[in-house]
Write a protein that holds these residues in place. Structure first.
Motif, short mmCIF file in Angstrom:
data_model
loop_
_atom_site.label_atom_id
_atom_site.label_comp_id
_atom_site.label_asym_id
_atom_site.label_seq_id
_atom_site.Cartn_x
_atom_site.Cartn_y
_atom_site.Cartn_z
N GLU A 257 48.84 44.21 50.28
CA GLU A 257 47.68 44.25 51.18
C GLU A 257 48.08 44.17 52.63
OE1 GLU A 257 43.51 41.80 51.99
OE2 GLU A 257 44.69 41.41 50.19
N ALA B 283 34.90 48.88 41.55
CA ALA B 283 35.79 47.80 41.11
C ALA B 283 36.60 48.22 39.89
CB ALA B 283 34.97 46.55 40.81
N GLU C 133 39.09 47.22 45.94
CA GLU C 133 38.99 45.78 46.16
C GLU C 133 37.99 45.50 47.27
OE1 GLU C 133 42.92 44.57 47.17
OE2 GLU C 133 43.81 45.41 45.36
N TRP D 208 34.83 48.41 50.35
CA TRP D 208 35.74 48.47 49.21
C TRP D 208 36.96 49.29 49.61
CZ3 TRP D 208 34.65 46.14 44.43
CH2 TRP D 208 33.36 45.60 44.31
#
Length: 263
Positions: A256, A88, A93, A247
């Motif tokens: 995204e 992180a 993410e 992740w």
């Protein structure tokens, strides 16, 4: 099923010694096992609390310099402590967590769909279009990259695509990946268009893949199940082995939605 033994076997066979699909390479560097090519994915690692920060930073620099996305899936039983926080902090993410589940192929699955539903393996480009379209209906967006990637693999015995059709229209899809000399088959996808849910299509797609995997002489199936799928799979005999979180490191400046479309 001895879950501890199956989990250890999964880690050693599927994660630490992956059999990549066509167009994907296996690389070993900095204590990591990576799949690279059409997508980039950290499959396994041998890191300590002292070495993980440097290894993570090195991969961030490597893939961001190339403008490429990198996925890193962490399971409950994985170490070292603090890895998730390290990812992180480095800019990864988390996706919503799922559940790693196993199915012992010595068992069976009852999965007859409702009348008027046909489940079949994808063998033609027309059916491949239906596979991609059904996935789009189920998950809200089409994975267009699948057409080019899977078109070369329709006769590949190590990958099986399935669709479920109603009135000639593909409304559900699922994938099974296998590899010579392995004991695990891996389930992916398994989506049903909203208008056709609760008709047994998901169960039927699982049953088709169980039959294919058993015919290949495999011992187990694995799946990273969404929370919506887990109760169905448990009723079919799948056993939860722990939670997992994927992740994702996205290239700088890439939204995204655009990143997901290119992965």
């Amino acid at each position: 099923m001895n879950l501890d033994l199956v989990l250890a076997r999964f880690d050693a066979e599927v994660r630490a010694n992956p059999a990549p699909p066509a167009g994907i390479a296996v690389e070993r560097r900095d204590g990591l096992v990576l799949l690279t090519g059409g997508f980039n994915y950290v499959s396994a690692w041998d890191l300590t609390t002292q070495t993980m920060g440097g290894a993570v930073a090195e991969q961030v620099a490597w893939f961001r310099a190339r403008g490429e996305e990198l996925m890193w899936r962490v399971y409950d039983h994985d170490g070292p402590p603090g890895l998730a926080a390290c990812l992180a902090e480095a800019g990864f993410e988390p996706a919503p967590p799922g559940t790693l589940m196993f199915f012992d192929l010595a068992g069976d699955v009852a999965g007859a769909p409702a009348d008027g539903v046909e489940v079949r393996r994808v063998r033609t480009l027309e059916d491949l279009d239906g596979f991609v379209s059904a996935g789009g209906k189920a998950f809200g967006h089409e994975e267009a990259w699948q057409r080019a990637a899977f078109a070369k693999q329709l006769d590949d015995p190590d990958m099986a695509l399935f669709i479920a059709c109603v009135a000639g229209e593909a409304v559900a899809s699922a994938r099974l990946e296998m590899a010579p000399g392995r004991t695990f088959g891996q389930l992916f996808g398994g989506g049903v268009a909203p208008a056709h849910r609760r008709r047994g299509l998901y169960r039927a797609l699982v049953a088709a893949r169980v039959a294919e995997a058993r015919a290949r002489g495999l011992a187990y199936l694995s799946i990273e199940a969404r929370d919506t799928s887990r109760p169905i799979l448990e009723r079919l005999g799948f056993v939860p082995a722990g939670r997992e979180t994927t992740w994702t490191l996205r290239p700088y400046g890439l939204p995204e939605e655009a990143s997901a479309a290119s992965s």
